[in-house]
Design a protein around this motif. Sequence first.
Motif, PDB file in Angstrom:
ATOM      1  N   LEU A 153       3.009  15.590   1.904  1.00  0.00           N
ATOM      2  CA  LEU A 153       1.679  15.056   2.187  1.00  0.00           C
ATOM      3  C   LEU A 153       1.073  14.635   0.850  1.00  0.00           C
ATOM      4  CD1 LEU A 153       0.280  17.767   4.643  1.00  0.00           C
ATOM      5  CD2 LEU A 153       1.479  15.651   5.211  1.00  0.00           C
ATOM      6  N   MET A 154       0.881  13.332   0.664  1.00  0.00           N
ATOM      7  CA  MET A 154       0.341  12.809  -0.580  1.00  0.00           C
ATOM      8  C   MET A 154      -1.053  12.272  -0.283  1.00  0.00           C
ATOM      9  SD  MET A 154       3.832  11.099  -2.075  1.00  0.00           S
ATOM     10  CE  MET A 154       3.229  11.078  -3.755  1.00  0.00           C
ATOM     11  N   ASN A 191      14.230  26.026   6.280  1.00  0.00           N
ATOM     12  CA  ASN A 191      13.175  25.450   5.443  1.00  0.00           C
ATOM     13  C   ASN A 191      11.879  25.330   6.239  1.00  0.00           C
ATOM     14  OD1 ASN A 191      12.242  24.438   2.973  1.00  0.00           O
ATOM     15  ND2 ASN A 191      12.674  22.317   3.532  1.00  0.00           N
ATOM     16  N   GLN A 192      11.488  26.412   6.876  1.00  0.00           N
ATOM     17  CA  GLN A 192      10.291  26.420   7.703  1.00  0.00           C
ATOM     18  C   GLN A 192       9.017  26.133   6.900  1.00  0.00           C
ATOM     19  OE1 GLN A 192       9.771  27.147  11.275  1.00  0.00           O
ATOM     20  NE2 GLN A 192      11.861  26.362  11.146  1.00  0.00           N
ATOM     21  N   GLU A 193       9.037  26.414   5.624  1.00  0.00           N
ATOM     22  CA  GLU A 193       7.880  26.143   4.772  1.00  0.00           C
ATOM     23  C   GLU A 193       8.150  24.938   3.875  1.00  0.00           C
ATOM     24  OE1 GLU A 193       5.049  27.719   5.197  1.00  0.00           O
ATOM     25  OE2 GLU A 193       6.014  28.914   6.770  1.00  0.00           O
ATOM     26  N   GLY A 194       8.869  23.976   4.415  1.00  0.00           N
ATOM     27  CA  GLY A 194       9.302  22.822   3.622  1.00  0.00           C
ATOM     28  C   GLY A 194       8.247  21.753   3.444  1.00  0.00           C
ATOM     29  N   TRP A 195       7.062  22.139   3.007  1.00  0.00           N
ATOM     30  CA  TRP A 195       5.972  21.201   2.759  1.00  0.00           C
ATOM     31  C   TRP A 195       5.816  20.964   1.261  1.00  0.00           C
ATOM     32  CZ3 TRP A 195       3.242  19.020   6.796  1.00  0.00           C
ATOM     33  CH2 TRP A 195       3.379  19.637   8.048  1.00  0.00           C
ATOM     34  N   LYS A 196       5.678  19.722   0.896  1.00  0.00           N
ATOM     35  CA  LYS A 196       5.319  19.364  -0.475  1.00  0.00           C
ATOM     36  C   LYS A 196       3.965  18.680  -0.412  1.00  0.00           C
ATOM     37  CE  LYS A 196       5.694  18.808  -4.866  1.00  0.00           C
ATOM     38  NZ  LYS A 196       5.657  19.983  -5.761  1.00  0.00           N
ATOM     39  N   THR A 197       3.005  19.154  -1.172  1.00  0.00           N
ATOM     40  CA  THR A 197       1.655  18.594  -1.102  1.00  0.00           C
ATOM     41  C   THR A 197       1.251  18.018  -2.453  1.00  0.00           C
ATOM     42  OG1 THR A 197       0.660  20.752  -1.602  1.00  0.00           O
ATOM     43  CG2 THR A 197       0.937  20.166   0.715  1.00  0.00           C
ATOM     44  N   GLY A 198       0.559  16.900  -2.393  1.00  0.00           N
ATOM     45  CA  GLY A 198       0.033  16.260  -3.588  1.00  0.00           C
ATOM     46  C   GLY A 198      -1.404  15.842  -3.353  1.00  0.00           C
ATOM     47  N   LEU A 199      -2.208  15.919  -4.400  1.00  0.00           N
ATOM     48  CA  LEU A 199      -3.620  15.552  -4.285  1.00  0.00           C
ATOM     49  C   LEU A 199      -4.029  14.783  -5.535  1.00  0.00           C
ATOM     50  CD1 LEU A 199      -6.318  15.594  -2.870  1.00  0.00           C
ATOM     51  CD2 LEU A 199      -6.695  17.925  -3.695  1.00  0.00           C
ATOM     52  N   CYS A 200      -4.263  13.491  -5.339  1.00  0.00           N
ATOM     53  CA  CYS A 200      -4.725  12.616  -6.412  1.00  0.00           C
ATOM     54  C   CYS A 200      -6.221  12.394  -6.226  1.00  0.00           C
ATOM     55  CB  CYS A 200      -3.963  11.291  -6.382  1.00  0.00           C
ATOM     56  SG  CYS A 200      -4.579  10.050  -7.539  1.00  0.00           S
ATOM     57  N   ASN A 244       0.823  -1.212   0.000  1.00  0.00           N
ATOM     58  CA  ASN A 244       0.000   0.000   0.000  1.00  0.00           C
ATOM     59  C   ASN A 244       0.855   1.259   0.000  1.00  0.00           C
ATOM     60  OD1 ASN A 244      -3.168  -0.097   0.365  1.00  0.00           O
ATOM     61  ND2 ASN A 244      -2.356  -1.967   1.283  1.00  0.00           N
ATOM     62  N   LEU A 245       1.995   1.214   0.656  1.00  0.00           N
ATOM     63  CA  LEU A 245       2.928   2.339   0.612  1.00  0.00           C
ATOM     64  C   LEU A 245       3.306   2.645  -0.833  1.00  0.00           C
ATOM     65  CD1 LEU A 245       5.171   4.314   1.601  1.00  0.00           C
ATOM     66  CD2 LEU A 245       6.605   2.296   1.982  1.00  0.00           C
ATOM     67  N   LEU A 246       3.713   1.626  -1.577  1.00  0.00           N
ATOM     68  CA  LEU A 246       4.096   1.828  -2.971  1.00  0.00           C
ATOM     69  C   LEU A 246       2.892   2.220  -3.821  1.00  0.00           C
ATOM     70  CD1 LEU A 246       6.300   1.748  -5.084  1.00  0.00           C
ATOM     71  CD2 LEU A 246       5.967  -0.729  -5.279  1.00  0.00           C
ATOM     72  N   LEU A 247       1.733   1.657  -3.515  1.00  0.00           N
ATOM     73  CA  LEU A 247       0.509   1.980  -4.241  1.00  0.00           C
ATOM     74  C   LEU A 247       0.185   3.468  -4.127  1.00  0.00           C
ATOM     75  CD1 LEU A 247      -1.714   0.156  -5.720  1.00  0.00           C
ATOM     76  CD2 LEU A 247      -3.051   0.502  -3.637  1.00  0.00           C
ATOM     77  N   ASN A 248       0.257   3.997  -2.903  1.00  0.00           N
ATOM     78  CA  ASN A 248      -0.066   5.410  -2.685  1.00  0.00           C
ATOM     79  C   ASN A 248       1.032   6.336  -3.190  1.00  0.00           C
ATOM     80  OD1 ASN A 248      -2.575   4.875  -1.400  1.00  0.00           O
ATOM     81  ND2 ASN A 248      -1.505   4.347   0.474  1.00  0.00           N
ATOM     82  N   LEU A 249       2.272   5.886  -3.076  1.00  0.00           N
ATOM     83  CA  LEU A 249       3.391   6.691  -3.572  1.00  0.00           C
ATOM     84  C   LEU A 249       3.285   6.928  -5.074  1.00  0.00           C
ATOM     85  CD1 LEU A 249       6.206   8.008  -3.137  1.00  0.00           C
ATOM     86  CD2 LEU A 249       7.195   5.726  -3.432  1.00  0.00           C
ATOM     87  N   LEU A 268      -4.033   9.113   3.213  1.00  0.00           N
ATOM     88  CA  LEU A 268      -2.902  10.035   3.305  1.00  0.00           C
ATOM     89  C   LEU A 268      -1.616   9.252   3.498  1.00  0.00           C
ATOM     90  CD1 LEU A 268      -1.481  12.782   3.675  1.00  0.00           C
ATOM     91  CD2 LEU A 268      -2.192  12.724   6.083  1.00  0.00           C
ATOM     92  N   LEU A 269      -0.647   9.516   2.648  1.00  0.00           N
ATOM     93  CA  LEU A 269       0.723   9.016   2.806  1.00  0.00           C
ATOM     94  C   LEU A 269       1.622  10.199   3.102  1.00  0.00           C
ATOM     95  CD1 LEU A 269       3.141   7.002   2.447  1.00  0.00           C
ATOM     96  CD2 LEU A 269       3.069   7.580   0.006  1.00  0.00           C
ATOM     97  N   THR A 270       2.389  10.122   4.177  1.00  0.00           N
ATOM     98  CA  THR A 270       3.365  11.168   4.471  1.00  0.00           C
ATOM     99  C   THR A 270       4.770  10.627   4.256  1.00  0.00           C
ATOM    100  OG1 THR A 270       3.706  10.681   6.827  1.00  0.00           O
ATOM    101  CG2 THR A 270       1.823  12.075   6.243  1.00  0.00           C
TER     102      THR A 270
END
Length: 474
Positions: free
Chosen positions: A345-346, A373-382, A261-266, A393-395
């Motif tokens: 956050l995926m 890097n206080q704003e070091g967030w990467k966000t994804g939305l599938c 499931n980790l690979l599936l969500n990634l 949610l996968l982090t």
Amino acid sequence: MSQSIVIQVGQCGNQIGCRFWDLVLREHAAFNKKGTYDEALSSFFRNVDARGDEHCAEDVIGGRNSKICYLKARAVLVDMEEGVVNHLVQSPLGEIFDQKCTITDMSGSGNNWAVGHEVYGPRHREEILQKVRASVELCNSLQCFFLIHSMGGGTGAGLGTYILGLLEENFPLIYRFVIAVYPSADDDVVTSPYNSVLAMRELTEHAHCVIPVENQALVDIVNKVGRAAGTGSRQSVVTESQGCLLTNPKAFDTMNNIVANLLLNLTSSARFEGSLNVDLSEITMNMVPFPRLHYLVSSMAPLYALADVNMPPRRLDQMFLDAFSKENQLIQADPKHGLYLACALMVRGNVQVSDIRRNIERLKSSLHFITWNQEGWKTGLCSVAPVGQPHMLLTLANNTCVTHTFSGIREHFNRLYKRKVMAHLHHYTEVTGMDLGCFSEALSSLTSVIDEYGHLEGTGSHLARSVPRMRIAV
């Protein structure tokens, strides 16, 4: 759409891979109602049907039991024992694997990294390269290799990391992501600390991103899900044996399911559309500020989604809180007690960008990011949720807490190394190409990674002069 090739090495890698292919077919079957070959399928499958794209997938993901499979997985299956791979190609999923892309031997690596890396690696080098090249040539937009293996055994750790070096040497421009399963402290393979430390050096030198997964963390999650589920359904996502190697569900089937499931969500953004799709290149660009510090701590929420649990869906905001709790991490560490270099956050499913932003603001006060890097967030939305779930949610976090796992490996290595005058070393040093220097170099490499993470955690705002800095894309 870009394509990826999955390389499954050893018993662990092939069993996880088996579960992944089962799940990914189910997901595409739920999404692709017409059963046709499309861009989403092309990311991990190729079409071998001469009739054309409109027919090629119907018998595979449409639910029919056809004797002819028109989808072939972009996969290379490697093991130095024949049993697991043979069971896999003879299983209900066997039709999707091209048997020209399997590599086996007879005797196994004897839980010895040196045998896998120094004996079987050179022996099968040309065969491995030939079959990987054949898979590469069947891609028109190859982006990534996913290597799945264990760290405690001989084939997974030894041959797996040998293959990783071959990929860098022969395909340097293709991203190399590694899913590495680390042994428990009480692992029944007595030499697993040696195998893990020797493999760690190769992962540090040759991978773009490594996602470590600890067996003990998986056991803890299985127990937690089991308590919530009570007695699991025979048809649950976790325990269903169709397509897997075992006829009777066992605990490690559930563990394999979690990693699958980790690979599936990634890879969801590489397979489906979304308003904020995350390209794999963006993960390396945003999550790896230093070349050697490319180990990403992962977690998933909600955990009940990994079993057939008769529970009402948890609130969306609770899903974000759960993903940052110690109990949901796939290694035994608490990210809230470490320093974040970056965090991704995926999200999958019916979630709005505003929901993600709101939860980031809620989480900020409890998470410690490095000052530059206080704003070091990467966000994804599938937009496509996992089968049967409203959202997931996968982090992925580049967090100094990963040193807890690495320090444990080093401690177990030193304990074994000192026992009875360097116990079991003769099994390694009698292999051509191995000497005691290999152990000291590997241990030094692991210590260097621990120290580099530790320095960043200790200074917070000051960069280690000895660590080359890469630019972080914003």
